[in-house]
Design a protein around this motif. Sequence first.
Motif, PDB file in Angstrom:
ATOM      1  N   SER A 101      -5.431  -8.004  -4.533  1.00  0.00           N
ATOM      2  CA  SER A 101      -5.872  -6.744  -4.891  1.00  0.00           C
ATOM      3  C   SER A 101      -5.087  -5.777  -3.650  1.00  0.00           C
ATOM      4  CB  SER A 101      -7.307  -6.566  -4.716  1.00  0.00           C
ATOM      5  OG  SER A 101      -7.840  -5.187  -4.995  1.00  0.00           O
ATOM      6  N   ALA A 102      -3.670  -5.224  -3.967  1.00  0.00           N
ATOM      7  CA  ALA A 102      -3.187  -4.606  -3.078  1.00  0.00           C
ATOM      8  C   ALA A 102      -3.776  -3.023  -2.982  1.00  0.00           C
ATOM      9  CB  ALA A 102      -1.777  -4.405  -3.678  1.00  0.00           C
ATOM     10  N   GLU A 103      -3.829  -2.684  -1.660  1.00  0.00           N
ATOM     11  CA  GLU A 103      -4.491  -1.351  -1.359  1.00  0.00           C
ATOM     12  C   GLU A 103      -3.766  -0.513  -1.967  1.00  0.00           C
ATOM     13  OE1 GLU A 103      -5.572   1.290   2.586  1.00  0.00           O
ATOM     14  OE2 GLU A 103      -4.375  -0.536   2.888  1.00  0.00           O
ATOM     15  N   GLY A 104      -4.725   0.548  -2.553  1.00  0.00           N
ATOM     16  CA  GLY A 104      -3.995   1.604  -3.544  1.00  0.00           C
ATOM     17  C   GLY A 104      -3.577   1.537  -4.359  1.00  0.00           C
ATOM     18  N   VAL A 105      -3.356   0.203  -4.969  1.00  0.00           N
ATOM     19  CA  VAL A 105      -2.836  -0.007  -6.247  1.00  0.00           C
ATOM     20  C   VAL A 105      -3.680  -0.318  -7.654  1.00  0.00           C
ATOM     21  CG1 VAL A 105      -1.052  -1.399  -7.507  1.00  0.00           C
ATOM     22  CG2 VAL A 105      -0.630  -1.151  -5.266  1.00  0.00           C
TER      23      VAL A 105
END
Length: 297
Positions: free
Chosen positions: A108-112
């Motif tokens: 879960s990539a930050e901001g994606v």
Amino acid sequence: MIPKLLKRLVLSALLTGVAGGAALAHTPSDPAAVKDLGKLTSLSNLVVQTKVTKVTYKVSSAGANGAKPMPYTFVTFSVAGVIAGASPGASLTLKFLGGPDGQGGFLSAEGVPTFQVGDQDILFVVSNGAASGCALVMCEFGRFRVYNNAVYGTHGEPVLSLTAGKLTLGAGYGPDQFHSISYPTPSFDEMMKNPAFAAAVSGGGNNKSLSAMRSQYAAQAPKSIVIDERDSAGIDGPINGAAQAVAGVSVQQFVSSLGAAAAANATASLGTVQSASPSASLVVPGDVPAAPPASSN
């Protein structure tokens, strides 16, 4: 045991942001642009109204310089309308960093943002995502969600009003449908590549054979894994925060205001965005070393 263990592994990965940051809101590079449709358009190459028709997950190969494999998500959208920029055709596929790693984990990539089949959105697209982790203007802030003919920000906050292209956002998580992620359950053999899973099913006095465990997994594991992004209270705890009941402005009102803002802020940057290809070779970040500086001799 297997379904509960599988759930714990997946949720633990989501909550810790395996191989990356958690899926949290972050400060945009230009906070003023987030609430200004004209500015968002001027930063875009394409502004479209879309519906998700297909989601494909793919994991890159390991990098030559020790970079670990990274999961990516390819999202195919049907194009309901082009608001600014050249039409990409009837459909458009964009690439985003993150997704299941095939072994029970989830990057879960930050901001994606994450996408699911059936999602309806208005997107401010800057590229197809092939050269970066996100295809949208300021990533999460280049997405406006549509539900029951109402418009919300990417995190579910309703768009309460629009005045001369400037929007006012409310508070809240929005409809529950915005926060559910579903993806195919990995096979038993793929899950056995996850050290935590392998240790759990093999230990604790378990005398079953690998073949018996594989059969049990096939019989008990769900066909898909469903998780909620807001489950920050804990793996088995309640969802942190109630759904926001306030609806956003209508799609028609939003698109009309956006069209006027786009016409007033047309720039040369608007152009054609080509689809990303899920079948293309994935290069993990850090896989290709930078070229040496040119010699001065």
